[in-house]
Design a protein around this motif. Structure first.
Motif, PDB file in Angstrom:
ATOM      1  N   ARG A 239      11.956  -8.082  -7.062  1.00 50.32           N
ATOM      2  CA  ARG A 239      13.097  -7.980  -6.153  1.00 50.32           C
ATOM      3  C   ARG A 239      12.740  -7.326  -4.828  1.00 50.32           C
ATOM      4  O   ARG A 239      13.408  -7.549  -3.818  1.00 50.32           O
ATOM      5  N   LEU A 240      11.693  -6.502  -4.828  1.00 50.27           N
ATOM      6  CA  LEU A 240      11.333  -5.795  -3.604  1.00 50.27           C
ATOM      7  C   LEU A 240       9.933  -6.200  -3.145  1.00 50.27           C
ATOM      8  O   LEU A 240       9.022  -5.389  -3.048  1.00 50.27           O
ATOM      9  N   SER A 241       9.756  -7.493  -2.902  1.00 46.86           N
ATOM     10  CA  SER A 241       8.467  -7.960  -2.398  1.00 46.86           C
ATOM     11  C   SER A 241       8.186  -7.290  -1.063  1.00 46.86           C
ATOM     12  O   SER A 241       9.020  -7.305  -0.157  1.00 46.86           O
ATOM     13  N   GLY A 242       7.015  -6.708  -0.968  1.00 45.12           N
ATOM     14  CA  GLY A 242       6.714  -5.898   0.205  1.00 45.12           C
ATOM     15  C   GLY A 242       6.256  -6.703   1.407  1.00 45.12           C
ATOM     16  O   GLY A 242       5.247  -7.402   1.365  1.00 45.12           O
ATOM     17  N   ARG A 243       6.995  -6.618   2.493  1.00 43.83           N
ATOM     18  CA  ARG A 243       6.551  -7.189   3.759  1.00 43.83           C
ATOM     19  C   ARG A 243       5.554  -6.230   4.403  1.00 43.83           C
ATOM     20  O   ARG A 243       5.742  -5.022   4.378  1.00 43.83           O
ATOM     21  N   PHE A 244       4.522  -6.791   5.001  1.00 47.42           N
ATOM     22  CA  PHE A 244       3.509  -5.972   5.657  1.00 47.42           C
ATOM     23  C   PHE A 244       3.320  -6.475   7.077  1.00 47.42           C
ATOM     24  O   PHE A 244       2.926  -7.621   7.301  1.00 47.42           O
ATOM     25  N   ARG A 245       3.620  -5.597   8.050  1.00 44.74           N
ATOM     26  CA  ARG A 245       3.460  -5.943   9.466  1.00 44.74           C
ATOM     27  C   ARG A 245       2.404  -5.045  10.080  1.00 44.74           C
ATOM     28  O   ARG A 245       2.431  -3.818   9.902  1.00 44.74           O
ATOM     29  N   CYS A 246       1.503  -5.665  10.804  1.00 44.64           N
ATOM     30  CA  CYS A 246       0.401  -4.924  11.417  1.00 44.64           C
ATOM     31  C   CYS A 246       0.024  -5.589  12.748  1.00 44.64           C
ATOM     32  O   CYS A 246      -1.157  -5.825  13.027  1.00 44.64           O
ATOM     33  N   ASP A 247       1.026  -5.908  13.553  1.00 43.30           N
ATOM     34  CA  ASP A 247       0.789  -6.600  14.823  1.00 43.30           C
ATOM     35  C   ASP A 247       0.246  -5.629  15.873  1.00 43.30           C
ATOM     36  O   ASP A 247       0.679  -4.468  15.956  1.00 43.30           O
ATOM     37  N   ASP A 248      -0.695  -6.115  16.688  1.00 41.00           N
ATOM     38  CA  ASP A 248      -1.218  -5.372  17.847  1.00 41.00           C
ATOM     39  C   ASP A 248      -1.802  -4.008  17.462  1.00 41.00           C
ATOM     40  O   ASP A 248      -1.807  -3.082  18.274  1.00 41.00           O
ATOM     41  N   ALA A 249      -2.277  -3.879  16.249  1.00 43.25           N
ATOM     42  CA  ALA A 249      -2.911  -2.631  15.812  1.00 43.25           C
ATOM     43  C   ALA A 249      -4.399  -2.650  16.183  1.00 43.25           C
ATOM     44  O   ALA A 249      -5.000  -3.713  16.393  1.00 43.25           O
ATOM     45  N   VAL A 250      -4.980  -1.463  16.262  1.00 42.86           N
ATOM     46  CA  VAL A 250      -6.403  -1.336  16.592  1.00 42.86           C
ATOM     47  C   VAL A 250      -7.069  -0.487  15.511  1.00 42.86           C
ATOM     48  O   VAL A 250      -6.649   0.652  15.258  1.00 42.86           O
ATOM     49  N   PHE A 251      -8.110  -1.057  14.893  1.00 41.61           N
ATOM     50  CA  PHE A 251      -8.883  -0.349  13.876  1.00 41.61           C
ATOM     51  C   PHE A 251     -10.275  -0.089  14.442  1.00 41.61           C
ATOM     52  O   PHE A 251     -11.068  -1.016  14.612  1.00 41.61           O
ATOM     53  N   HIS A 252     -10.578   1.167  14.758  1.00 42.75           N
ATOM     54  CA  HIS A 252     -11.859   1.486  15.365  1.00 42.75           C
ATOM     55  C   HIS A 252     -12.999   1.519  14.362  1.00 42.75           C
ATOM     56  O   HIS A 252     -14.157   1.282  14.724  1.00 42.75           O
ATOM     57  N   ARG A 253     -12.699   1.812  13.110  1.00 44.15           N
ATOM     58  CA  ARG A 253     -13.739   1.885  12.093  1.00 44.15           C
ATOM     59  C   ARG A 253     -13.415   0.905  10.977  1.00 44.15           C
ATOM     60  O   ARG A 253     -12.727  -0.086  11.198  1.00 44.15           O
ATOM     61  N   ARG A 254     -13.864   1.151   9.791  1.00 42.05           N
ATOM     62  CA  ARG A 254     -13.695   0.175   8.726  1.00 42.05           C
ATOM     63  C   ARG A 254     -12.238   0.060   8.291  1.00 42.05           C
ATOM     64  O   ARG A 254     -11.488   1.038   8.306  1.00 42.05           O
ATOM     65  N   ALA A 255     -11.869  -1.160   7.897  1.00 40.28           N
ATOM     66  CA  ALA A 255     -10.524  -1.444   7.379  1.00 40.28           C
ATOM     67  C   ALA A 255     -10.697  -2.170   6.050  1.00 40.28           C
ATOM     68  O   ALA A 255     -11.090  -3.338   6.025  1.00 40.28           O
ATOM     69  N   TRP A 256     -10.411  -1.470   4.974  1.00 39.02           N
ATOM     70  CA  TRP A 256     -10.659  -1.989   3.629  1.00 39.02           C
ATOM     71  C   TRP A 256      -9.331  -2.410   2.984  1.00 39.02           C
ATOM     72  O   TRP A 256      -8.491  -1.585   2.669  1.00 39.02           O
ATOM     73  N   PHE A 257      -9.162  -3.726   2.777  1.00 38.11           N
ATOM     74  CA  PHE A 257      -7.983  -4.272   2.103  1.00 38.11           C
ATOM     75  C   PHE A 257      -8.412  -5.034   0.851  1.00 38.11           C
ATOM     76  O   PHE A 257      -7.766  -6.007   0.464  1.00 38.11           O
ATOM     77  N   SER A 258      -9.482  -4.614   0.237  1.00 38.19           N
ATOM     78  CA  SER A 258     -10.002  -5.338  -0.918  1.00 38.19           C
ATOM     79  C   SER A 258      -9.159  -5.058  -2.159  1.00 38.19           C
ATOM     80  O   SER A 258      -8.688  -3.942  -2.378  1.00 38.19           O
ATOM     81  N   GLY A 259      -8.979  -6.108  -2.958  1.00 33.37           N
ATOM     82  CA  GLY A 259      -8.237  -5.977  -4.207  1.00 33.37           C
ATOM     83  C   GLY A 259      -6.764  -5.668  -4.042  1.00 33.37           C
ATOM     84  O   GLY A 259      -6.118  -5.164  -4.954  1.00 33.37           O
ATOM     85  N   VAL A 260      -6.183  -5.991  -2.879  1.00 27.05           N
ATOM     86  CA  VAL A 260      -4.778  -5.704  -2.605  1.00 27.05           C
ATOM     87  C   VAL A 260      -3.926  -6.903  -3.016  1.00 27.05           C
ATOM     88  O   VAL A 260      -4.298  -8.059  -2.781  1.00 27.05           O
ATOM     89  N   HIS A 261      -2.785  -6.625  -3.610  1.00 27.94           N
ATOM     90  CA  HIS A 261      -1.823  -7.678  -3.945  1.00 27.94           C
ATOM     91  C   HIS A 261      -0.686  -7.627  -2.923  1.00 27.94           C
ATOM     92  O   HIS A 261       0.103  -6.678  -2.899  1.00 27.94           O
ATOM     93  N   PHE A 262      -0.621  -8.651  -2.065  1.00 30.23           N
ATOM     94  CA  PHE A 262       0.452  -8.747  -1.073  1.00 30.23           C
ATOM     95  C   PHE A 262       1.547  -9.638  -1.647  1.00 30.23           C
ATOM     96  O   PHE A 262       1.424 -10.862  -1.684  1.00 30.23           O
ATOM     97  N   GLY A 263       2.631  -9.000  -2.110  1.00 24.73           N
ATOM     98  CA  GLY A 263       3.688  -9.753  -2.763  1.00 24.73           C
ATOM     99  C   GLY A 263       4.683 -10.389  -1.818  1.00 24.73           C
ATOM    100  O   GLY A 263       5.540 -11.162  -2.245  1.00 24.73           O
ATOM    101  N   GLY A 264       4.599 -10.071  -0.524  1.00 19.10           N
ATOM    102  CA  GLY A 264       5.526 -10.631   0.459  1.00 19.10           C
ATOM    103  C   GLY A 264       4.783 -11.131   1.677  1.00 19.10           C
ATOM    104  O   GLY A 264       3.548 -11.178   1.702  1.00 19.10           O
ATOM    105  N   PRO A 265       5.514 -11.508   2.724  1.00 22.32           N
ATOM    106  CA  PRO A 265       4.871 -12.015   3.942  1.00 22.32           C
ATOM    107  C   PRO A 265       3.979 -10.970   4.597  1.00 22.32           C
ATOM    108  O   PRO A 265       4.276  -9.784   4.582  1.00 22.32           O
ATOM    109  N   VAL A 266       2.873 -11.436   5.160  1.00 24.96           N
ATOM    110  CA  VAL A 266       1.932 -10.573   5.867  1.00 24.96           C
ATOM    111  C   VAL A 266       1.802 -11.074   7.302  1.00 24.96           C
ATOM    112  O   VAL A 266       1.484 -12.239   7.527  1.00 24.96           O
TER     113      VAL A 266
END
Length: 329
Positions: A239-266
Motif C-alpha cells: 500500500r505504501l510503495s515508496g517513490r524516490f526522487r533525486c532530480d538535479d542532485a550531485v554526488f561527489h563521491r561514491r553512490a551505492w544503490f546495490s541490492g535496493v528494492h525500489f517498490g515505486g517510481p524512481v
C-alpha cells in the motif's frame, strides 16, 4: 606600602631630582639662561617623568582590565557550556518519556541547542538519527500483522514523533548552495522512514543501509560531499510503495544503490555522479527515469532488474542496461 604607592613615591623623587638637576645644569652650563627659564625647563622635564609614570600606570590598568574581562568571558563561556550540556542531557533523557508530546518537545529542545551552539549540531543529528534507527512498525506498512486499536493509536503517535525528527534533521542541515557551511554526516542504517525530505541540502556521508522508506522520499537538488550508501534498502511495498526522487542532485563521491528494492517510481533526472555508482542486483518495480544524468565515474548495473524500460534519454556515461527479469536457466 603598596606597589603603587612605592612607584608614586619613586616617581616624585625622580621628578624632583630631574627638576633640580635640569635647572642647576642649565644655570651652570648656560650663563644666558635666567633662573626663571631654568626652573621652567626643569619643571617641564619633571612633568615629563610624571607623565611617563601616568602612561605606564594607565597601560598597566588597561592590561589588568583586559585580563579581568578575558577571565570573565571564559567564566561566562564555561557557564554557557555547562548549561548547554545540562540541556542536552535533559533532552536526551526526555526522549525516553512515554508521552509523545514530551518526546516532541525534547527533539525541538535539541534542535534549538544545535542552532544556538553549532558545536552541538553533529551530535544532535547523531541523536536524531539514532532515534529513527529504533525498531518501528505501523499498521499501514504491512497487512500481515493484526493490530488492536490501542496498538494502532500508539503506533500513530510514535509516527508523529518520528516525522518530527525527520523534519528537524532536514532543517539542521545547511543549504546546498552554502559553500562556507560545515558538512554533517547522517547514519540512518536500518531506519524506518516515511516522507523523508532531504532536498536542497548540503550533506556529508549518508548511511541508509538496510533502511525501509515508505511513501514519497526526496533527495532532489542536494549535494552529497561524502559517500552515500543505500545498500540493501527497500523503498516501500504494498500500500505504501515508496517513490524516490533525486532530480538535479550531485554526488561527489561514491553512490551505492546495490541490492535496493525500489517498490515505486524512481525519478533521477539531471543528476551528476562524479564518483563510482553501483546499482548491481537492484530491482525497479515501477517506472524509472535517469534522463539527463551524468555518470563520470565507473558505473555498475550488473544483475539489475527493470520491470519497465528505463528512460535513459540524454544520459552521459551510463552503460547498456538490460530490461526485464533475468532468465532462469
Amino acid at each position: 606600602m603598596g606597589e603603587r604607592k612605592v612607584g608614586l613615591v619613586l616617581t616624585i623623587a625622580v621628578a624632583v631630582v630631574v627638576l633640580f638637576g635640569v635647572s642647576v645644569g642649565l644655570l651652570v652650563f648656560d650663563p644666558r639662561v635666567t633662573g626663571a627659564d631654568a626652573l621652567r625647563t626643569g619643571g617641564l622635564a619633571a612633568g615629563s617623568v610624571v607623565a611617563l609614570y601616568a602612561l605606564w600606570l594607565n597601560d598597566r590598568r588597561r592590561r589588568v582590565e583586559e585580563q579581568r574581562q578575558s577571565l570573565e568571558s571564559r567564566r561566562t563561556e564555561l557557564d554557557r557550556d555547562r548549561v548547554a550540556d545540562e540541556r542536552f542531557a535533559r533532552a536526551v533523557e526526555l526522549l525516553g518519556h512515554e508521552t509523545d508530546q514530551v518526546r516532541v518537545g525534547a527533539l525541538h529542545a535539541m534542535a534549538g541547542l544545535a542552532r544556538s551552539n553549532p558545536d552541538y549540531a553533529q551530535t544532535v543529528l547523531d541523536v536524531l538519527c539514532s532515534y529513527l534507527r529504533r525498531p518501528f512498525q505501523h499498521p499501514r506498512y504491512s497487512s500481515s500483522q493484526r493490530w488492536t486499536p490501542v496498538e494502532s493509536d500508539d503506533a500513530e503517535r510514535q509516527l508523529q514523533v518520528r516525522l518530527t525528527a525527520q523534519r528537524l534533521i532536514s532543517e539542521l542541515l545547511p543549504g546546498a548552495d552554502d559553500a562556507d557551511a560545515p558538512v554533517y554526516d547522517l547514519d540512518l542504517t536500518g531506519a524506518t522512514l516515511e516522507y523523508f525530505e532531504l532536498s536542497d541540502r548540503k550533506v556529508g556521508t549518508v548511511l541508509l543501509r538496510y533502511a525501509h522508506l515508505f511513501s514519497s522520499n526526496n533527495l532532489s537538488r542536494s549535494v552529497f560531499h561524502g559517500d552515500v550508501y543505500f545498500t540493501g534498502s527497500t523503498f516501500g511495498t504494498g500500500r505504501l510503495s515508496g517513490r524516490f526522487r533525486c532530480d538535479d542532485a550531485v554526488f561527489h563521491r561514491r553512490a551505492w544503490f546495490s541490492g535496493v528494492h525500489f517498490g515505486g517510481p524512481v525519478r533521477c533526472q539531471r543528476s551528476t555522479f562524479h564518483g563510482p555508482v553501483k546499482f548491481s542486483d537492484s530491482t525497479f518495480v515501477d517506472e524509472v527515469t535517469l534522463a539527463g544524468s551524468t555518470f563520470e565515474g565507473q558505473s555498475d548495473f550488473d544483475g539489475v532488474v527493470f520491470e519497465q524500460a528505463p528512460d535513459l534519454t540524454g544520459t552521459t556515461g551510463a552503460p547498456t542496461i538490460a530490461v526485464g527479469a533475468p532468465e532462469v536457466s
